[in-house]
Scaffold this active site. Structure first.
Site, PDB file in Angstrom:
ATOM      1  N   ASP A 253     -78.104 -16.606  36.508  1.00 12.85           N
ATOM      2  CA  ASP A 253     -78.699 -15.569  36.211  1.00 12.85           C
ATOM      3  C   ASP A 253     -79.684 -16.450  35.795  1.00 12.85           C
ATOM      4  OD1 ASP A 253     -80.197 -13.371  36.012  1.00 12.85           O
ATOM      5  OD2 ASP A 253     -78.910 -12.244  35.322  1.00 12.85           O
TER       6      ASP A 253
ATOM      7  N   HIS B 202     -86.222 -20.274  41.676  1.00 11.77           N
ATOM      8  CA  HIS B 202     -85.355 -20.511  42.519  1.00 11.77           C
ATOM      9  C   HIS B 202     -84.809 -21.447  42.829  1.00 11.77           C
ATOM     10  CE1 HIS B 202     -84.706 -15.820  42.254  1.00 11.77           C
ATOM     11  NE2 HIS B 202     -85.899 -15.885  42.721  1.00 11.77           N
TER      12      HIS B 202
ATOM     13  N   LEU C 241     -63.420 -30.009  46.727  1.00  9.37           N
ATOM     14  CA  LEU C 241     -63.704 -28.082  46.642  1.00  9.37           C
ATOM     15  C   LEU C 241     -64.461 -27.395  48.508  1.00  9.37           C
ATOM     16  CD1 LEU C 241     -65.173 -26.850  44.478  1.00  9.37           C
ATOM     17  CD2 LEU C 241     -67.552 -27.727  44.999  1.00  9.37           C
TER      18      LEU C 241
END
Ligand code: FPP
Length: 259
Positions: free
Chosen positions: A39, A56, A150
């Protein structure tokens, strides 16, 4: 050990000190599943008088850094909240840009993810995604399906309440068709109907930017997760912040309701 880490936090992140500190952190149990609510991109841009999409874009670069570190730390799953079912309410140009980000990210970094043995996955409602977004994600999933490092799990067009309602509908269908008996339904079985059926629940949740709420993210799965909040805006989030969160996690006592 913690003094060493604190010292490092005040230094520049050169790669040899980062490597040393990764080894230090790995001496204690590292969370297997880390989930992040990324955020603060909009505020980061606003502070610089830039359009929100610049935030972004900067946030996307941080995804790369944090993915690399998570992999190096031996974290098994990294779930990133990239777009919620509520984010469609944003201005069209912002939504369009957010829908282009997976292509941009994977177009640039997919070879690196393949090299690093990362497996790309996605959870969320695929049907409403633009074809170009879905293609980028599905190609990455296909190209990395055999990797066993991962798992980089993008929550894209994801909403937890809808997920729970949909899981409930599937449970009801299986009950009606006799596949599932009432006596068989328990937490583990219910979890298997959720989008996260292949993953254990997150051990650690991180939210950046100073907001202290869940925003419809993994409401069922976060029941016993350790939470770590920071005022740092996502585009400013660095390796040292993830280390700090894991260090905090390693100092917590998880009791899962026991004593
Ligand atoms: C919330 O910040 C952030 C988002 C809704 C988008 C998160 C997306 C990224 C970090 C990039 C994702 C990258 C890939 C590879 C998919 P906000 O816009 O709500 O910030 P604000 O609260 O400051 O306005």
């Amino acid at each position: 050990m913690f003094n060493k880490i604190r010292l490092w936090k005040n230094q520049n992140n050169n790669s040899s000190t980062l490597r040393e500190h990764i080894e230090e952190v790995k001496k204690l149990p590292v969370p297997e599943h880390v989930a992040i609510i990324m955020d603060g991109n909009g505020r980061w841009a606003k502070k610089r008088a830039l359009p929100r999409i610049a935030g972004h874009h900067e946030g996307m670069k941080v995804v790369r850094k944090i993915t690399k570190l998570a992999n190096a730390l031996g974290i098994k799953t990294l779930t990133l909240y990239a777009f919620s079912t509520e984010n469609w309410k944003r201005p069209k140009n912002e939504v369009d840009y957010l829908m282009k980000l997976p292509e941009e990210f994977l177009g640039t970094f997919l070879p690196e993810l393949i090299d690093e043995n990362v497996k790309v996955e996605m959870m969320g409602y695929k049907d409403q995604l633009p074809v170009h977004t879905l293609h980028a994600i599905e190609k990455a999933m296909e190209d990395t399906k055999d990797n066993d490092g991962l798992v980089l799990n993008f929550a894209l067009n994801y909403g937890s309440r809808s997920e729970i309602i949909d899981a409930t509908k599937k449970v009801l269908n299986d009950y009606k068709s006799g596949i599932l008996k009432e006596s068989e339904l328990n937490e583990e079985v219910f979890s298997s109907y959720l989008m996260t059926s292949d993953h254990k629940d997150p051990d650690l949740l991180i939210r950046t930017s100073g907001e202290i709420r869940l925003s419809n993210f993994m409401l069922w799965q976060l029941a016993y997760t350790e939470f770590w909040f920071t005022d740092v805006l996502w585009p400013d989030f660095r390796e040292k912040h993830l280390i700090e969160a894991i260090e905090a996690y390693q100092n917590r006592q998880r009791r899962f309701g026991g004593i």
